[in-house]
Structure formats: structure tokens, C-alpha cells
Design an enzyme around this catalytic site. Structure first.
Site: not given
Lengths: 79, 225
Positions: B85, B202, B204
Site C-alpha cells: 500500500c 494488504h 498482512e
């Protein structure tokens, strides 16, 4: 010296903000606007007194930071 | 493995990234952007967020943080670097990845789960994933509209540098499945050499069932293998 920098999107690069402004203008009755392109205006006050050197310095600033030359072009005015 | 997570003023996914790295059995090390030592880490992760408030352009100021010179040298030596990002935006601004992440075509901040299709297997992020695999990952950004000139895009296609494209659940590309107007629906790319990778989604935030998606695990495991 005063340097004025105009950073604008290169022709052909999509400008969704410009499109939104154009449609808002149209909704206000300004129907003759064919296109709107938004950009950035940067004013720099410089210690340099030589216009040529000032311009060269500001152009380096544009290349390194003030503009992203992948999608933006810039114009420098020095006075 | 010791993984450096760079913290810029305005990063806000640094702890998410550290959490995911720990979950996968690794040792995250938060590196403040003013530091000039990478402290022996084997991987670098530039996390999401709004470094420097996105002033001027997203990622434009963070690239001049002191630690970025070290990150550049690390990458020049072949060290693996991942930008997620805002991290992706920073790597593009730094010229470590091709292209620019411009304002979303909708002008809206888009925060939702999307589907992406793996375009290139065997990259730093997609080891063990077959091209065509559809992943479900969250996005949250206002500047994710991948932009590059046609010649540059063609070169990326030819060299297999496009890692992910936005698609629907079935893996089909369509305007409706492209959340930000990205050119050629590009969601993630790699550098020419392949050791620098970036993506808008994302991974994560998609490593645990509790968070509603687990497809990010494979990408991080690939990066850490």
C-alpha cells in the site's frame, strides 16, 4: 527571488478530480466547460539572486521532488 | 528470520505487519525512518499508512527519509524488499518500482475485500502459486490507480513484472472488479531484477481466519522463504 512552479498532469493522464470539478461546474449551470485539468502551484522564495541559476536550481527541485515526471510536467517562472 | 519493518511518521500498518510476521514465526524489527542502520535484517517491509500525511504526493516525501538510502543500497545488493500500500507508493516514488499510484478514478477512499489474480508465479511474492490463482485480500486506499505510459506497461507485460491484477471471484477482469481504475487492472508489480515487489492489497491483514481472510499468508510465506 520568487519562483512559481506549476505542476500539471501530462496530456492523456486521467484526471478524475478535473472530471469531478467539471461535472460540478455543469450542475451549477456552467455548461460550456469542455475539460478541466487540476494541478499544483508551488511558490518558492529563494536566496539566489541570479535568475538563470535560480531557474536551474528550481528545475532540479522539480525533477527530484516537486513533480513526478512519470505522470506530471512542470513549468517554472522566476522573478 | 529478522525482518525490518520501516516506520515512517504516519505509517499505521507497521504493527499489523509485525504481528503477521510474528504469527508466521519470524522476528520483526521496527526500524524508525531516521535510522541509518538496517541492523542485519534479511528482509525489508515498507508498511501501509499515510507517511508524511501524503503531502505533495503519496510516498513522495518518505522516499527521502534517511533510512531509504540504506533500503536502496540493500535492494541494489539484491536484498528482498516488499512494499504494501503506502510502502508500494513509496517504492514507486523512489524509482525502485516502475509506475505511479495516482488518485483512485472514483475519487473515493476504497476499503473492502477484493479479488486479485496471480499473473506471475515464482516471484518473490508468489512462489508456489500458479498463475491464475485467485486470492481474496483487503484493500484500503485513496491512491491506488496504477499509472504508467503504454510503452512502460507493454514492457512490464513482456518481462512478466506484473504480479497481480484485480479480478472478480472467478478470476475474470472487468471494470466493475477494478476498485481504483488501475491501468490494465494492475494490483502489484516487481522490479526488473525481481527482488523489489509492491502491491496495494494488504496481505498482512489476511493471515488469520479471525480477520476474515487468510490468502495473504501464502504471499508473506513466499516473501519469507
Amino acid at each position: 527571488m520568487l519562483a512559481k512552479v506549476y505542476v500539471t498532469l501530462k496530456p492523456g493522464v486521467l484526471d478524475p478530480q478535473g472530471k469531478a470539478v467539471r461535472s460540478s461546474l455543469a450542475s451549477l449551470g456552467f455548461l460550456g466547460v469542455e475539460d478541466v485539468r487540476l494541478g499544483k502551484y508551488v511558490e518558492l522564495r529563494l536566496a539566489e539572486t541570479d535568475p538563470g541559476r535560480a531557474r536551474a536550481e528550481v528545475e532540479r527541485m522539480c525533477e527530484r521532488l516537486l513533480a513526478n515526471t512519470v505522470i506530471e510536467s512542470y513549468r517554472v517562472e522566476v522573478s | 528470520m529478522k525482518v525490518g519493518v520501516v516506520v515512517f511518521p504516519g505509517s499505521n500498518c507497521d504493527h499489523d505487519a509485525a504481528h503477521a510476521l510474528e504469527l508466521l514465526g519470524h522476528e520483526p524489527l521496527l526500524l524508525w525512518h531516521k535510522e541509518t542502520s538496517l541492523q542485519g535484517v534479511e528482509r525489508i517491509l515498507l508498511p501501509g499508512g499515510f507517511s508524511y500525511g501524503d503531502y505533495l504526493r503519496a510516498g513522495a516525501l518518505a522516499r527521502f527519509s534517511p533510512i531509504m538510502a540504506e533500503v536502496g543500497r540493500f535492494a541494489d545488493r539484491g536484498g528482498p524488499v516488499l512494499g504494501i500500500c503506502n510502502g508500494f507508493q513509496i517504492l514507486c516514488e523512489a524509482g525502485m518500482l516502475p509506475g505511479v499510484l495516482a488518485r483512485n478514478a472514483s475519487l473515493r477512499f476504497v476499503c473492502k475485500h477484493v479479488h486479485v489474480r496471480v499473473e506471475a508465479g515464482e516471484s518473490l511474492l508468489t512462489r508456489g502459486l500458479r498463475p491464475g490463482t485467485v486470492l481474496r485480500l483487503p484493500i484500503a486506499h485513496a491512491d491506488g490507480n496504477y499509472t504508467l505510459d503504454d510503452a512502460g506497461l507493454d514492457a512490464l507485460e513482456r518481462s512478466g513484472q506484473i504480479l497481480f491484477r484485480y479480478c472478480d471471484e472467478e478470476g475474470q477482469l472487468s471494470a466493475g472488479a477494478n476498485p481504483n481504475g488501475a491501468m490494465r487492472a494492475i494490483a502489484g508489480v516487481r522490479s526488473e531484477r525481481g527482488n523489489v515487489v509492491g502491491l496495494m492489497p494488504h496481505p498482512e491483514r489476511a493471515c488469520e481466519g479471525l480477520l476474515g481472510a487468510t490468502d495473504g499468508r501464502a504471499l508473506l510465506e513466499s516473501f519469507l522463504s
